[in-house]
Design a protein around this motif. Structure first.
Motif, short mmCIF file in Angstrom:
data_model
loop_
_atom_site.label_atom_id
_atom_site.label_comp_id
_atom_site.label_asym_id
_atom_site.label_seq_id
_atom_site.Cartn_x
_atom_site.Cartn_y
_atom_site.Cartn_z
N THR A 111 0.85 -1.19 0.00
CA THR A 111 0.00 0.00 0.00
C THR A 111 0.89 1.24 0.00
O THR A 111 1.60 1.51 0.98
CB THR A 111 -0.92 0.03 1.23
OG1 THR A 111 -1.72 -1.17 1.25
CG2 THR A 111 -1.85 1.24 1.19
N LEU A 112 0.86 1.96 -1.11
CA LEU A 112 1.71 3.13 -1.28
C LEU A 112 0.99 4.38 -0.75
O LEU A 112 -0.11 4.71 -1.19
CB LEU A 112 2.04 3.30 -2.76
CG LEU A 112 3.11 4.34 -3.12
CD1 LEU A 112 4.47 3.93 -2.56
CD2 LEU A 112 3.19 4.51 -4.64
N ALA A 121 -3.36 7.98 0.05
CA ALA A 121 -3.02 6.92 -0.90
C ALA A 121 -2.48 7.53 -2.18
O ALA A 121 -2.97 8.56 -2.65
CB ALA A 121 -4.26 6.08 -1.20
N LEU A 122 -1.45 6.92 -2.72
CA LEU A 122 -0.85 7.37 -3.98
C LEU A 122 -1.37 6.50 -5.11
O LEU A 122 -0.97 5.34 -5.26
CB LEU A 122 0.67 7.32 -3.89
CG LEU A 122 1.29 8.34 -2.92
CD1 LEU A 122 2.79 8.09 -2.74
CD2 LEU A 122 1.04 9.77 -3.40
N THR A 123 -2.26 7.05 -5.90
CA THR A 123 -2.93 6.33 -6.97
C THR A 123 -2.23 6.55 -8.31
O THR A 123 -1.78 7.66 -8.60
CB THR A 123 -4.39 6.82 -7.09
OG1 THR A 123 -5.05 6.63 -5.84
CG2 THR A 123 -5.14 6.06 -8.18
N GLY A 124 -2.14 5.49 -9.10
CA GLY A 124 -1.58 5.62 -10.44
C GLY A 124 -0.07 5.55 -10.52
O GLY A 124 0.51 5.71 -11.59
N TYR A 125 0.58 5.30 -9.40
CA TYR A 125 2.02 5.08 -9.40
C TYR A 125 2.29 3.63 -9.79
O TYR A 125 1.38 2.79 -9.76
CB TYR A 125 2.61 5.38 -8.02
CG TYR A 125 2.69 6.86 -7.70
CD1 TYR A 125 3.92 7.51 -7.62
CD2 TYR A 125 1.53 7.61 -7.48
CE1 TYR A 125 3.99 8.87 -7.34
CE2 TYR A 125 1.60 8.97 -7.20
CZ TYR A 125 2.83 9.59 -7.13
OH TYR A 125 2.90 10.93 -6.86
N ALA A 126 3.52 3.32 -10.14
CA ALA A 126 3.86 1.94 -10.52
C ALA A 126 4.84 1.35 -9.52
O ALA A 126 5.74 2.04 -9.03
CB ALA A 126 4.46 1.90 -11.92
N GLY A 161 -4.18 2.99 -3.38
CA GLY A 161 -2.73 2.99 -3.37
C GLY A 161 -2.12 1.60 -3.32
O GLY A 161 -0.94 1.45 -3.01
N GLN A 162 -2.91 0.58 -3.67
CA GLN A 162 -2.45 -0.80 -3.49
C GLN A 162 -2.13 -1.51 -4.80
O GLN A 162 -2.72 -1.24 -5.85
CB GLN A 162 -3.52 -1.60 -2.75
CG GLN A 162 -3.74 -1.17 -1.32
CD GLN A 162 -4.74 -2.03 -0.60
OE1 GLN A 162 -5.66 -2.60 -1.20
NE2 GLN A 162 -4.58 -2.15 0.72
N LEU A 260 2.27 -4.84 3.51
CA LEU A 260 3.20 -3.82 3.99
C LEU A 260 2.77 -2.46 3.49
O LEU A 260 2.44 -2.29 2.30
CB LEU A 260 4.62 -4.11 3.48
CG LEU A 260 5.72 -3.17 3.98
CD1 LEU A 260 6.01 -3.42 5.47
CD2 LEU A 260 7.00 -3.33 3.16
N ASN A 261 2.75 -1.47 4.40
CA ASN A 261 2.55 -0.08 4.00
C ASN A 261 3.89 0.47 3.52
O ASN A 261 4.93 0.24 4.15
CB ASN A 261 2.04 0.76 5.17
CG ASN A 261 0.59 0.45 5.50
OD1 ASN A 261 -0.16 -0.07 4.67
ND2 ASN A 261 0.18 0.77 6.71
#
Length: 268
Positions: A111-112, A121-126, A161-162, A260-261
């Motif tokens: 979970t980013l 939450a960080l959405t759209g990251y890789a 973010g997952q 893990l976060n």
């Protein structure tokens, strides 16, 4: 010494009682103001007394080495440009290679979150992850598996973010605690070269789970290797592993889930 009549005594007692109540309320109010505010760790918040609270639950995850087998173009092969590498199940090779890594099933959910922005939450990251197989070998690099690219994959984080990967429990090779590597990229489009990465770190696996897995078929060499290493002597985790130690549930029959976060600092 002065004596008081009954009326004066009652009045004094009433005043004393009122003063005690006020002091009790003041203590409660001060105590409440000193309690940590509910929210994200890793940021500083100011309470009612002007004091600063520092929370640890969302502190930026430590930066770690990518190691000698990243497969991201920084040391030899670059699997990130391979068709099919964006996937959730990383147990099999893709592209020109065929082959599947055996081992106890492991689901990994990362979970980013933004340690510089209220733990949002960080959405759209890789996120690109890679690991060794149950024999301790890395695809593309180790002898016998240079013609494989399994146990590597990329995904974009969802609205929470997952990312969730299906893999196998990694073996323990000599000199290192059981772990999984990962890199963070701003987007899938940018996740084609190590030059674009935002962060690199590693996930550690708990000893009790390792002991259970390594008692099963195929992990025999891991038993000896694990007995010779600990988190406190590992050259990556020995300076602190609390924020990198995954929470793991499951069993050797149905497999395990590791979560893990992953807080990183993104100013936007």
């Amino acid at each position: 010494m002065h004596e008081h009549d009954d009326g004066g005594l009652q009045q004094d007692l009433k005043l004393i009682h009122t003063a005690m109540e006020r002091r009790t309320l003041l203590r409660l109010a001060v105590g409440a103001s000193l309690l940590p505010l509910v929210g994200c760790g890793g940021e500083e918040s100011t309470n009612g007394l002007g004091l600063t609270q520092d929370f640890a639950s969302c502190t930026t995850i430590p930066t770690e080495t990518a190691g000698p087998y990243p497969g991201d173009g920084s040391n030899g092969p670059n699997v990130l440009t391979q068709s099919g590498i964006v996937r959730s199940d990383i147990r099999s090779s893709v592209g020109p290679y065929t082959g599947t890594a055996g081992g106890i099933p492991l689901t990994v959910t990362l979970t980013l979150i933004n340690s510089a922005g209220s733990c949002a939450a960080l959405t759209g990251y890789a996120i690109y992850i890679w690991q060794c197989d149950r024999e301790g070998s890395y695809s593309l690099y180790s002898s016998g598996v240079t013609n494989q690219n399994y146990l590597r994959g990329v995904q974009a984080t969802n609205a929470q973010g997952q990312v969730t990967f299906t893999t196998i429990f990694p073996g323990c090779y000599s000199g290192r605690w059981p772990h999984i590597h990962f890199e963070i990229y701003p987007s899938l489009a940018s996740a084609t070269s190590a030059a674009n990465k935002l962060a690199t770190s590693q996930l550690a696996l708990p000893k009790a789970t390792c002991d259970a897995v390594y008692a099963t078929t195929g992990y025999s060499t891991s038993v000896t290797n694990l007995s010779r290493i600990s988190l406190s002597t590992d050259n990556v985790f020995r300076d602190g592993w609390t924020s990198q130690l995954a929470s793991v549930t499951g069993n050797t029959t149905s497999g395990y889930l590791a979560t893990l976060n992953v807080p990183i600092a993104v100013n936007r």
